[in-house]
Motif scaffolding. Structure first.
Motif, PDB file in Angstrom:
ATOM      1  N   GLU A  66       0.799  -1.240  -0.587  1.00  0.00           N
ATOM      2  CA  GLU A  66      -0.249   0.224  -0.045  1.00  0.00           C
ATOM      3  C   GLU A  66       0.709   1.270  -0.254  1.00  0.00           C
ATOM      4  O   GLU A  66       0.484   2.028  -0.779  1.00  0.00           O
ATOM      5  N   ALA A  67       2.076   1.173   0.899  1.00  0.00           N
ATOM      6  CA  ALA A  67       3.209   2.777   0.878  1.00  0.00           C
ATOM      7  C   ALA A  67       3.449   2.774  -0.663  1.00  0.00           C
ATOM      8  O   ALA A  67       3.121   3.871  -0.914  1.00  0.00           O
ATOM      9  N   GLU A  68       3.805   1.680  -1.542  1.00  0.00           N
ATOM     10  CA  GLU A  68       4.402   1.322  -2.647  1.00  0.00           C
ATOM     11  C   GLU A  68       3.632   2.194  -3.328  1.00  0.00           C
ATOM     12  O   GLU A  68       3.712   3.377  -4.769  1.00  0.00           O
ATOM     13  N   GLN A  69       1.952   1.673  -3.764  1.00  0.00           N
ATOM     14  CA  GLN A  69       1.242   2.434  -4.125  1.00  0.00           C
ATOM     15  C   GLN A  69       0.636   3.870  -4.208  1.00  0.00           C
ATOM     16  O   GLN A  69      -0.058   3.978  -4.846  1.00  0.00           O
ATOM     17  N   ARG A  70       0.551   3.809  -2.830  1.00  0.00           N
ATOM     18  CA  ARG A  70       0.149   5.419  -2.201  1.00  0.00           C
ATOM     19  C   ARG A  70       1.296   6.441  -2.826  1.00  0.00           C
ATOM     20  O   ARG A  70       1.421   7.297  -3.820  1.00  0.00           O
ATOM     21  N   ALA A  71       2.487   6.174  -2.731  1.00  0.00           N
ATOM     22  CA  ALA A  71       3.978   6.837  -3.325  1.00  0.00           C
ATOM     23  C   ALA A  71       3.829   7.143  -4.800  1.00  0.00           C
ATOM     24  O   ALA A  71       4.089   8.753  -5.458  1.00  0.00           O
ATOM     25  N   LYS A  72       3.199   5.755  -5.418  1.00  0.00           N
ATOM     26  CA  LYS A  72       3.088   5.771  -7.438  1.00  0.00           C
ATOM     27  C   LYS A  72       1.406   6.684  -7.558  1.00  0.00           C
ATOM     28  O   LYS A  72       1.712   7.574  -8.640  1.00  0.00           O
ATOM     29  N   ALA A  73       0.658   6.558  -6.852  1.00  0.00           N
ATOM     30  CA  ALA A  73      -1.134   6.896  -7.345  1.00  0.00           C
ATOM     31  C   ALA A  73       0.196   8.732  -6.300  1.00  0.00           C
ATOM     32  O   ALA A  73      -0.898   9.841  -7.633  1.00  0.00           O
ATOM     33  N   LEU A  74       0.357   9.125  -6.109  1.00  0.00           N
ATOM     34  CA  LEU A  74       0.818  10.989  -5.273  1.00  0.00           C
ATOM     35  C   LEU A  74       1.007  10.676  -6.373  1.00  0.00           C
ATOM     36  O   LEU A  74       0.850  12.439  -7.110  1.00  0.00           O
ATOM     37  N   GLU A  75       2.360  10.594  -6.973  1.00  0.00           N
ATOM     38  CA  GLU A  75       2.699  11.636  -7.620  1.00  0.00           C
ATOM     39  C   GLU A  75       2.632  11.701  -9.438  1.00  0.00           C
ATOM     40  O   GLU A  75       3.073  12.152 -10.164  1.00  0.00           O
ATOM     41  N   GLU A  76       1.834  10.428  -9.594  1.00  0.00           N
ATOM     42  CA  GLU A  76       0.971  10.371 -11.380  1.00  0.00           C
ATOM     43  C   GLU A  76      -0.271  11.747 -10.878  1.00  0.00           C
ATOM     44  O   GLU A  76      -0.362  12.702 -11.665  1.00  0.00           O
ATOM     45  N   SER A  77      -0.580  11.995  -9.358  1.00  0.00           N
ATOM     46  CA  SER A  77      -1.769  13.411  -9.400  1.00  0.00           C
ATOM     47  C   SER A  77      -1.197  14.462  -8.984  1.00  0.00           C
ATOM     48  O   SER A  77      -1.405  15.440 -10.038  1.00  0.00           O
ATOM     49  N   ARG A  78      -0.230  14.053  -9.061  1.00  0.00           N
ATOM     50  CA  ARG A  78       1.093  15.855  -8.981  1.00  0.00           C
ATOM     51  C   ARG A  78       1.195  15.787 -10.521  1.00  0.00           C
ATOM     52  O   ARG A  78       0.771  17.330 -10.541  1.00  0.00           O
ATOM     53  N   ALA A  79       1.504  14.825 -11.132  1.00  0.00           N
ATOM     54  CA  ALA A  79       1.883  15.371 -12.928  1.00  0.00           C
ATOM     55  C   ALA A  79       0.402  15.076 -13.927  1.00  0.00           C
ATOM     56  O   ALA A  79       0.380  16.430 -14.097  1.00  0.00           O
ATOM     57  N   ARG A  80      -0.934  14.857 -13.186  1.00  0.00           N
ATOM     58  CA  ARG A  80      -2.174  14.792 -13.390  1.00  0.00           C
ATOM     59  C   ARG A  80      -2.598  16.976 -13.142  1.00  0.00           C
ATOM     60  O   ARG A  80      -2.826  17.634 -14.063  1.00  0.00           O
ATOM     61  N   ALA A  81      -1.840  17.105 -12.008  1.00  0.00           N
ATOM     62  CA  ALA A  81      -1.979  19.005 -11.860  1.00  0.00           C
ATOM     63  C   ALA A  81      -1.578  19.844 -12.196  1.00  0.00           C
ATOM     64  O   ALA A  81      -1.614  20.520 -12.494  1.00  0.00           O
ATOM     65  N   GLU A  82       0.074  19.672 -12.640  1.00  0.00           N
ATOM     66  CA  GLU A  82       1.121  20.276 -13.151  1.00  0.00           C
ATOM     67  C   GLU A  82       0.718  20.384 -14.263  1.00  0.00           C
ATOM     68  O   GLU A  82       0.493  21.446 -15.245  1.00  0.00           O
ATOM     69  N   ALA A  83       0.322  19.460 -14.746  1.00  0.00           N
ATOM     70  CA  ALA A  83      -0.149  19.662 -16.459  1.00  0.00           C
ATOM     71  C   ALA A  83      -1.915  19.857 -17.114  1.00  0.00           C
ATOM     72  O   ALA A  83      -1.987  21.574 -17.651  1.00  0.00           O
ATOM     73  N   GLU A  84      -2.837  20.118 -15.964  1.00  0.00           N
ATOM     74  CA  GLU A  84      -4.137  20.620 -15.862  1.00  0.00           C
ATOM     75  C   GLU A  84      -3.784  22.119 -15.751  1.00  0.00           C
ATOM     76  O   GLU A  84      -3.824  22.748 -16.669  1.00  0.00           O
ATOM     77  N   ARG A  85      -2.846  22.524 -14.505  1.00  0.00           N
ATOM     78  CA  ARG A  85      -2.140  23.677 -14.710  1.00  0.00           C
ATOM     79  C   ARG A  85      -1.970  24.551 -15.567  1.00  0.00           C
ATOM     80  O   ARG A  85      -2.032  26.305 -15.897  1.00  0.00           O
ATOM     81  N   SER A  86      -1.181  23.367 -16.507  1.00  0.00           N
ATOM     82  CA  SER A  86      -0.281  24.692 -17.593  1.00  0.00           C
ATOM     83  C   SER A  86      -0.908  24.929 -18.184  1.00  0.00           C
ATOM     84  O   SER A  86      -1.138  25.828 -19.365  1.00  0.00           O
ATOM     85  N   ARG A  87      -2.113  23.748 -18.619  1.00  0.00           N
ATOM     86  CA  ARG A  87      -3.322  23.784 -20.081  1.00  0.00           C
ATOM     87  C   ARG A  87      -4.361  25.172 -19.447  1.00  0.00           C
ATOM     88  O   ARG A  87      -4.669  25.924 -20.415  1.00  0.00           O
ATOM     89  N   HIS A  88      -4.581  25.579 -18.161  1.00  0.00           N
ATOM     90  CA  HIS A  88      -5.302  26.575 -17.563  1.00  0.00           C
ATOM     91  C   HIS A  88      -4.493  28.085 -18.397  1.00  0.00           C
ATOM     92  O   HIS A  88      -5.460  28.564 -18.545  1.00  0.00           O
ATOM     93  N   GLN A  89      -3.545  27.569 -17.572  1.00  0.00           N
ATOM     94  CA  GLN A  89      -3.242  28.812 -18.032  1.00  0.00           C
ATOM     95  C   GLN A  89      -2.820  29.724 -19.421  1.00  0.00           C
ATOM     96  O   GLN A  89      -2.786  30.685 -19.921  1.00  0.00           O
TER      97      GLN A  89
END
Length: 261
Positions: free
Chosen positions: A226-249
Motif C-alpha cells: 500500500e505504501a508503494e501504491q500510495r507513493a505511485k498514485a501521489l506522483e501521478e496525481s501531482r503530474a496530472r495537476a501540473e499538466a492541468e495547471r499548465s493547460r489552464h494557463q
C-alpha cells in the motif's frame, strides 16, 4: 487486521465478561428484593394510619370552607351585577360615538383615494411606455452579445473535449486499480473477523495464536504494497495537476490575447 476484525475481537471479550457479571447481579437482585418487600409492608401500615387521621381533619376543613365560599360568592355576584349594568351603559354610548367618527373619517379617505388614483394612473402609463422601450433596446443588445459568446463557447468546448479525453482515460484506469486493491483489503478483513468470532469456542482459542502470527505477516506485506501504491498514485496525481495547471494557463493567455484583439 481491519476495523471489523478488531470490533469482533473486542465483542468476544465483552461477552465472556458479561457472563460472570450477570450471575453476581442476579444474586444481588434477589437479596435487595426481599429487603424491599419488608420495608414496603411497614410503610403501607404507616400510610393507612396517617390516611385515617387526615380524612377526619379534611372533612371538618371542607365543611368550613364550603360555608365561607357560599357567603363570598353571594357577595361577588351582587357586586358583579351592579358593575355590569354600569359598564353596559357606558359602552353603548362610547360605541355610538366611535361609529360616527369612523364613518366621517372613511368618507374623507375615499374622496382623497379617488383623486390620487386618477393622477397615479396618468403618471404610471407614461412611465410604463418609457420602461418598455428601454427593455426592448436592452434585450436586442443582449441577444447580439449572447450569440457572439455562444459561438466562442462552442469552439472552446470542442477544443477542451479533445484535450481532456486522454486525461479521463488515464484517470479511469488508475481508479480501477485502486478499487481492486480496496476490494482485496475488505476480503482479508472479513476473513479476520470470522477467525476472531471463532475464538469464543475452545478450539478457536487454540488456533488464535497461529492465526495472529499469520495475520501479522500478511499485514506487514500489505502495508509495504500500500505504501508503494500510495507513493505511485501521489506522483501521478501531482503530474496530472501540473499538466492541468499548465493547460489552464495557456487557455487563459489565449483568451486574454483574443479579448485584446
Amino acid at each position: 487486521m481491519g476495523a471489523l476484525t478488531d470490533d469482533i475481537t473486542r465483542l468476544c471479550g465483552e461477552i465472556e465478561g458479561l457472563r460472570d457479571s450477570r450471575k453476581v447481579f442476579g444474586s444481588q437482585l434477589d437479596k435487595e428484593t426481599k429487603e424491599m418487600k419488608t420495608e414496603v409492608s411497614k410503610m403501607r401500615g404507616g400510610f393507612r394510619r396517617d390516611q385515617k387521621n387526615m380524612a377526619v381533619r379534611t372533612k371538618a376543613d371542607r365543611v368550613k370552607f364550603v360555608s365561607n365560599l357560599d357567603a363570598e360568592v353571594s357577595g361577588l355576584l351582587n357586586a358583579f351585577d351592579k358593575s355590569h349594568a354600569e359598564m353596559a351603559a357606558k359602552t353603548k354610548k362610547a360605541n355610538a360615538e366611535f361609529v360616527s367618527d369612523v364613518a366621517n373619517h372613511v368618507s374623507g379617505l375615499l374622496t382623497g383615494y379617488h383623486k390620487n388614483r386618477k393622477e397615479m394612473g396618468v403618471t404610471t402609463k407614461r412611465e410604463n411606455a418609457i420602461f418598455v422601450a428601454d427593455v426592448i433596446r436592452f434585450v436586442n443588445a443582449k441577444n447580439k452579445e449572447t450569440k457572439v459568446m455562444m459561438d466562442g463557447f462552442k469552439a472552446e468546448h470542442v477544443k477542451m473535449a479533445k484535450v481532456t479525453k486522454a486525461d479521463r482515460n488515464k484517470f479511469v484506469n488508475q481508479l480501477e486499480n485502486d478499487v481492486n486493491a480496496m476490494r482485496k483489503v475488505n476480503v482479508d478483513d472479513l476473513v479476520g473477523a470470522r477467525v476472531a468470532w471463532a475464538t469464543l469456542s475452545p478450539q478457536g482459542r487454540k488456533a488464535k495464536l497461529a492465526a495472529e502470527q499469520r495475520a501479522k505477516a500478511e499485514q506487514d506485506r500489505k502495508a509495504r504494497m500500500e505504501a508503494e501504491q500510495r507513493a505511485k498514485a501521489l506522483e501521478e496525481s501531482r503530474a496530472r495537476a501540473e499538466a492541468e495547471r499548465s493547460r489552464h494557463q495557456q487557455e487563459s493567455s489565449a483568451e486574454k490575447k483574443k479579448d485584446k484583439k
